[in-house]
Design an enzyme around this catalytic site. Structure first.
Site: not given
Ligand code: GTP
Ligand code: SPV
Ligand code: MN
Length: 622
Positions: A83, A232, A241, A261, A283, A285, A308, A403
């Site tokens: 983004r 993207y 979003k 979110h 994002s 996290c 999400d 992704r």
């Molecule tokens: P977006 O899709 O961008 O909104 O991200 P998200 O909030 O869905 O995060 P996602 O679950 O994809 O995790 C992002 C990164 O954080 C990944 O590399 C995970 O492996 C890492 N991660 C997720 N949960 C944990 C956790 O409980 N502990 C640790 N150390 N890392 C984590």
């Molecule tokens: C985020 O960045 O929080 C995402 C990926 O879920 S995107 O759809 O590119 O915003």
């Molecule tokens: Mn996600």
């Protein structure tokens, strides 16, 4: 075969005459503006999807992945990988409607505003003729379960077949939506990669985009999105979003609900009691991972409603209910493996569009975190096309924001009620972020107003989901800073106003999976072990009053030993996980005060100043 044409443009698929009148008007406008060579009205069928994938393969935009069932891999221009917050704008009559006016001399960080006049100029500079030589695909889609009173319709015109393939996964898209829509209103979305044919310069990696002119613009008053130059993710899959959060939260404000979110999950404990909760993390996290959690505690079950975005409102009984407006997951690949997220691994074996991951010589995918799952003797080609990529190379195999895009219904732990038109009842709201120091594993707010303060003051280390580098801790109110579409002060105000007599207010919590020890190692194992924290949270929401919490300056924290740590692979240091260093927090309060007053200035609700004072007061006596 003689083709039917519309405004002189051949319609290669679909029937223009069957379109609802308002959709036809929208199409007419976009065709005249963008001047495509062809028009394709999408029906959402399997056959059409096959056609889209064949076109994408022929154009070199995606490649098949024979190791799996019906999966493909796309590689983007390396300039189009996330983004772009700096090019994302909200356009309203008055600036203060969209963004707060910061204190003099302070640069605003809570969104970008553009006047309607400037937006007109920006549109005229980009869109006229932008689809020359290309096909305009018209998609009708529904955000939320079909037939739910909480769902909303959208129409997107796009010149990207990749976007069509992904939107078919991420939304309910196709004929059934056009039929259901009739003359209902819809969010108007126009998207172009910004590369009319013939090309002015060669594509990089066969991926059309226009980074110099990228613009993602939103008109919240008229429910319109105009996106140019990027193919993207959040920039181009406009249901996500742009619609569900930016336009969605503006609608939600007008209609008295919340578009957030947040992931949505149902948690069943060993006694068979099931409760749903939502969690907002910035994002990258951990939302997708928490949404697909495999519980490490015996007898617990976690089921996924969404990973999400949550649309939430109080029903007539005063119960907060949530739907997931999306139909698929657009999840981060790196870090996902059979240990951290086996559910995601199972989900993505079929019908998945991967973007910017590495490819293996046996026709599969690879990214950082999959080292142990790599079959012997297989070689890796990195996302940038470096052949025979070796672990430990200077550049990663997969882009850190690579992704998977996959239908939600393929998730083995999808909740049986995930498409309930009434939504699922929500008992707890969780905020969180990546906080390497000072912030405990979990705490509970003292009341709704304090919980809103906890949401308004979310901070987290920067990630690669947008155009940031480094690990600076950034403020991210409600984990929605990149998705705010109206004045952040009013956003906080809207949250405060949700508390009404007759409404059962969910408890609000804050979690931090990312605290580190002095050597930089995570103090908490995370992933499946996060069930231990969810269990504590849900026990706090139960009517049975257990003695498991104690007052602290940040709010209620678990009494020592009240989180179930049985069976942890490695022991954790309770004291370090829950330590509240006074110096850190006195500085944190100052930072929060400076940020909120600098940034939101006159629009900051006075309740937040009171919360700042109270927090400082509690720590000064600690
Ligand atoms: P977006 O899709 O961008 O909104 O991200 P998200 O909030 O869905 O995060 P996602 O679950 O994809 O995790 C992002 C990164 O954080 C990944 O590399 C995970 O492996 C890492 N991660 C997720 N949960 C944990 C956790 O409980 N502990 C640790 N150390 N890392 C984590
Ligand atoms: C985020 O960045 O929080 C995402 C990926 O879920 S995107 O759809 O590119 O915003
Ligand atoms: Mn996600």
């Amino acid at each position: 075969m003689k083709l039917v044409s519309f405004k002189g443009v051949p319609v290669v698929r679909g029937n223009v005459d069957s379109l609802p009148r308002k959709v036809l008007t929208f199409l007419e406008h976009d065709v005249e503006l963008c001047q495509p060579a062809f028009i394709h009205i999408c029906d959402g069928s399997d056959e059409e999807n096959r056609l889209m994938l064949d076109i994408l393969i022929a154009e070199g935009i995606v490649q098949p992945l024979p190791k799996y069932e019906n999966c493909v891999l796309a590689h983007t221009d390396p300039r189009d990988v996330a983004r772009v917050e700096s090019k994302t704008f909200i356009s309203t009559e008055s600036q203060r409607e969209a963004i707060p006016v910061p204190k003099p001399g302070v640069k605003g960080q809570l969104g970008n505003w553009m006047s309607p006049e400037d937006l007109d100029v920006a549109i005229k500079k980009r869109f006229p003729g932008c689809m020359k030589g290309r096909t305009l695909y018209l998609l009708a889609y529904c955000m939320g379960p079909m037939g739910s009173p909480l769902s909303k319709f959208g129409i997107q015109a796009t010149d990207s077949a990749y976007v069509v393939a992904c939107m078919r996964i991420m939304t309910r898209m196709g004929m059934q939506v056009l039929d259901a829509m009739g003359d209902s209103d819809f969010v108007r979305c126009l998207h172009s990669v910004g590369c009319p044919l013939p090309l002015k310069e060669p594509l990089r990696r066969d991926w059309p985009c226009n980074p110099d002119l990228t613009l993602i613009a939103h008109k919240t008053a008229t429910n319109e999105v105009m996106s140019f130059g990027s193919g993207y993710g959040g920039n181009s899959l406009l249901g996500k979003k742009c619609f569900s959060l930016r336009i969605g939260s503006a609608i939600a404000r007008r209609e008295g609900w919340l578009a957030e979110h947040m992931l949505i999950v149902g948690v069943t404990n060993p006694e068979g009691v099931k409760r749903y909760l939502v969690a907002a993390f910035p994002s990258q996290c951990g939302k997708t991972n928490l949404a697909m959690l495999t519980a490490s505690l015996p007898g617990y079950k976690v089921e996924c409603v969404g990973d999400d975005i949550a649309w939430m409102r109080f029903d007539e009984k005063g119960q907060l209910r949530a739907i997931n407006p999306e139909n698929g997951f657009f999840g981060v690949c790196p870090g996902t493996n059979n240990k951290t997220n086996p559910i995601a691994m199972e989900t993505i074996q079929r019908n998945t569009v991967f973007t910017n991951v590495a490819k293996t010589s046996d026709g599969g995918v690879f990214w950082e975190g999959l080292e142990e799952d790599l079959p012997k003797g297989v070689s890796i080609t990195s996302w940038l096309g470096e052949e025979n990529w070796q672990p430990g190379s200077e550049r990663p195999a997969a882009h850190p924001n690579s992704r998977f895009c996959v239908p939600a219904c393929q998730c083995p732990t999808i909740d049986p009620n995930w498409e309930d038109p009434a939504g699922v009842p929500i008992d707890a709201i969780i905020f969180g972020g990546r906080r390497p120091v000072g912030v405990p594993l979990v705490y509970e707010s003292l009341n709704w107003q304090h919980g809103v303060f906890v949401g308004a003051t979310v901070s987290s280390e920067a990630t690669t989901a947008a155009e940031y580098s480094g690990h600076e801790v950034m403020h991210d109110p409600f984990s929605s800073r990149p998705f705010l579409s109206y004045n952040a002060g009013n956003y906080i105000g809207h949250w405060l106003e949700m508390e009404k007599p007759g409404c059962k207010m969910p408890k609000i919590f804050h979690v931090n999976w990312f605290r580190r020890d002095s050597k930089g190692k995570f103090l908490w194992p995370g992933f499946g072990d996060n069930i231990r924290v969810l269990d504590w949270i849900l026990r706090r929401c139960s009517d049975e009053k257990e003695d498991i919490a104690q007052m602290s300056p940040v709010g209620f924290i678990p009494k020592k030993g009240s989180i179930n740590m049985e069976g942890l692979e490695n022991p954790v240091d309770w004291n370090e996980l829950f330590d509240l260093p006074k110096d850190f927090w006195m500085t944190e309060v100052d930072n929060i005060e400076k940020y909120l007053t600098d940034q939101i200035n006159e629009d900051l609700p006075p309740e937040m100043l009171k919360e700042i004072q109270d927090l400082r007061q509690r720590f000064s006596q600690y």
